[in-house]
Enzyme design. Structure first.
Site, PDB file in Angstrom:
ATOM      1  N   ASP A 152       0.821  -1.208   0.000  1.00  0.00           N
ATOM      2  CA  ASP A 152       0.000   0.000   0.000  1.00  0.00           C
ATOM      3  C   ASP A 152       0.856   1.258   0.000  1.00  0.00           C
ATOM      4  OD1 ASP A 152      -1.996   1.853   0.184  1.00  0.00           O
ATOM      5  OD2 ASP A 152      -2.796   1.165   2.093  1.00  0.00           O
ATOM      6  N   ASP A 357      -1.669   6.060  -6.555  1.00  0.00           N
ATOM      7  CA  ASP A 357      -2.006   5.167  -5.448  1.00  0.00           C
ATOM      8  C   ASP A 357      -2.161   3.734  -5.946  1.00  0.00           C
ATOM      9  OD1 ASP A 357      -2.829   4.489  -2.769  1.00  0.00           O
ATOM     10  OD2 ASP A 357      -4.895   4.440  -3.501  1.00  0.00           O
TER      11      ASP A 357
END
Length: 477
Positions: A152, A357
Site C-alpha cells: 500500500d 495510489d
C-alpha cells in the site's frame, strides 16, 4: 554551367531538399489519434501457486542490494466468487478507499480518527477498508514464517496480526507467533521510533512501545511495536520496525497485515532506504491479457532505463502520499479544452493535488476535469454503440459480438513525462455481455487519484532519492 552540370545541380539540390524534409518530418511525430482495443471478458479468479520458500528458482546467490518478488491481486484470496462478483466487490472497496483518502486529505493532517484510548498514527491504510488491492508473500521473523501482506503506497506503518489474539480477523495463513521468532524484539518506550507516532502507548508491564492505528470507519489495529526480520525470497532485511497486532477489528480481509510503502518515516521504503538506495518500483499486469505475474522490486534495479520521470510534489500537511504535477490531458491527439493545470494544483494549505495510489482501482479526477475528459472521449468514440451506465461509470458501450474496436487515445501530461495509456487501461469490461465502460470517474473532492487500472502494464518507479516518480511502458517483462 553547361546542360549536364545544370542537370546534376538540380538533381542534388532536389535530393538535399528531400533529405532535409525527411529529417524535419521524422523529428516531428504527429500525436496518435486512435488505437485498437482487443476485447476481452472479465478475468477469471486468479490462482496462487506460491512455493512456501519463494526461492529465486536458481542456486545463484541473490544480489543483497536488490529484492524482487511477485505480486498478486487480492481476488486470489477470494474463493468461490464469479468474475462479476469479484468486479462488484472491487468497485465497493474502491469507493470506500477513495472516501477515506479524500477525507484524510481534506483534514490537512497526517492522522486518521483517534480512538478514545488516545492512540493515533501518521497513516491511513487501504486495508482498513478491505481495499488493499495487491499483495505479496514474505517471511516474518527468524526462522521466517511466510504470510500474505498487502502492499500500500497510501500507508506508512508495517503491521501484521500476532498471537495471542484478543480479537483477530480471519486470514489465509496461521497467525504469526512472536514467541517462536528469534529476531523478535520489543521497542522501548523512549525510542525515537516510538515517538514517531502522534500518541504512542507504553506497556507498564514491559516498558515497550505500543501502537494503535485507527480509522474513520471504526476499524483499528492495536498491539506491540517491535523489531523483526523480514525475508523476501532469500534476501533478509533485519530490524524492521512493525506493529504486532493483538486486537484487530473491522473490515480487514484475507491477508495477514500490511506493508506500508508511503513516504512517511515508518514505511518500509524509508526504513530500508539505505539498503536499497531509496528506490523501488512495481509493475501491475492486466489480468485479462497477461499471464505474467505482477512484481515489486527494491534497489537500483527498480529503475527502468525507459522510464520518463516527473517530480514528486511535497505536501507539508500530509507526508504519506506521492503527489505529482498533472498539467493536462489529451484525447485523440488533442489537448482537452477545459482541463488545465489549475484544476490539479496543490495549494499552500495542502488541499487539492494529484496522488498516485496502488490501492485505488479507478482514477478519480476533480469533477470539472472529469466532465471535460469524458465529453472529449464521447466525441472521439461517437462511432461506438452506447450502453446503459454501470455503477460509478457513466460512459459505457455495447461492444457485444465484436473482437476489436478503434478508440481515441488518452494521454496524461505530467511535468516532464507524457503517459500514453493502452486502450485496455481506460475502456474496460464490466460484465461478460460485451459492455465496456470508460474507466475514469469524477469526484467532488479536491484530491485527484491515479488508480491502478490506469497503471497496468507500466513499471512505476519511485525514486525517493531523486524525489521523482517514473513511468516505463511495457515494463512488466
Amino acid at each position: 554551367m553547361n546542360m549536364e552540370e545544370k542537370v546534376k545541380y538540380h538533381f542534388f539540390s532536389s535530393l538535399l531538399t528531400f533529405f532535409m524534409c525527411f529529417c524535419v518530418c521524422a523529428a516531428y511525430t504527429e500525436p496518435l489519434k486512435s488505437q485498437t482495443l482487443i476485447l476481452r471478458n472479465l478475468p477469471n479468479p486468479p490462482t496462487l501457486s506460491w512455493p512456501e520458500s519463494t526461492t529465486l528458482g536458481s542456486d545463484s546467490e541473490p544480489d543483497p542490494d536488490t529484492i524482487s518478488v511477485n505480486v498478486h491481486h487480492i481476488d486470489a484470496l477470494s474463493l468461490n466468487k464469479t468474475p462479476s462478483q469479484l468486479f462488484h466487490f472491487r468497485l465497493q472497496r474502491d469507493a470506500a478507499r477513495v472516501k477515506s483518502l479524500s477525507s484524510l486529505a481534506a483534514l490537512n493532517q497526517t492522522r486518521p480518527t483517534t480512538s478514545g484510548s488516545g492512540f493515533s498514527s501518521s497513516v491511513i491504510s487501504g486495508l482498513a477498508q478491505g481495499s488493499g488491492e495487491y499483495f505479496t508473500r514474505l517471511g516474518v521473523g527468524t526462522p521466517p514464517k511466510y504470510v500474505y501482506m498487502v502492499l500500500d503506497t497510501g500507508s506508512d506503518v508495517v503491521w501484521l496480526q500476532c498471537k495471542p489474539c484478543a480479537k483477530c480477523y480471519s486470514q489465509t495463513d496461521e497467525i504469526f507467533d512472536p514467541s517462536k521468532s528469534k529476531s523478535f524484539a520489543g521497542i522501548p518506550c523512549y525510542s525515537p521510533l516510538c515517538r514517531r507516532f502522534d500518541s504512542p502507548g507504553c506497556s507498564l508491564k514491559s516498558s515497550h512501545c505500543q501502537y494503535q492505528v485507527s480509522y474513520a470507519t471504526g476499524s483499528f489495529t492495536f498491539g506491540d511495536f517491535s523489531m523483526k526480520t523480514l525475508t523476501f525470497r532469500r534476501a533478509t532485511v533485519p530490524r524492521v520496525a512493525l506493529g504486532c497486532g493483538h486486537d484487530n477489528e473491522g473490515l480487514f480481509v484475507g491477508a495477514a497485515g500490511l506493508l506500508g510503502l508511503g513516504r512517511g518515516g515508518l514505511s518500509f521504503p524509508t526504513q530500508a532506504g539505505t539498503r536499497f538506495n531509496n528506490k523501488f518500483s512495481y509493475c501491475l499486469t492486466d489480468r485479462t491479457a497477461s499471464a505474467k505475474p505482477s512484481s515489486i522490486v527494491f534497489g537500483d534495479s527498480a529503475v527502468s532505463r525507459t522510464a520518463r520521470f516527473t517530480p514528486i510534489i511535497n505536501n507539508p500537511k500530509l507526508d504519506t502520499f506521492y503527489y505529482l504535477e498533472l498539467l493536462g490531458i489529451s484525447v485523440g491527439g488533442a489537448p482537452v479544452r477545459g482541463i488545465s493545470a489549475s484544476l490539479f494544483r496543490l495549494d499552500s494549505t495542502g488541499n487539492g493535488g494529484v496522488i498516485i495510489d496502488s490501492g485505488t482501482s479507478v482514477t478519480r479526477l476533480t469533477r470539472p476535469a472529469y466532465v471535460a475528459l469524458r465529453d472529449a472521449f464521447r466525441v472521439g468514440a461517437s462511432h461506438l454503440k452506447r450502453a446503459p451506465e454501470f455503477s460509478l461509470f457513466d460512459t459505457c458501450y455495447d461492444l457485444s459480438g465484436i473482437s476489436e474496436v478503434k478508440v481515441p487515445t488518452v494521454v496524461m501530461h505530467f511535468r516532464g513525462a507524457d503517459v500514453s495509456f493502452p486502450a485496455a487501461n481506460y475502456l474496460i469490461p464490466v460484465d461478460n455481455s460485451g459492455r465496456f465502460c470508460f474507466a475514469f470517474a469524477g469526484t467532488m473532492s479536491g484530491l485527484s487519484i491515479i488508480g491502478n487500472i490506469q497503471q497496468q502494464g507500466f513499471r512505476v518507479v519511485f525514486d525517493l532519492a531523486g524525489s521523482r516518480v517514473g513511468f516505463a511502458p511495457r515494463g512488466c517483462a
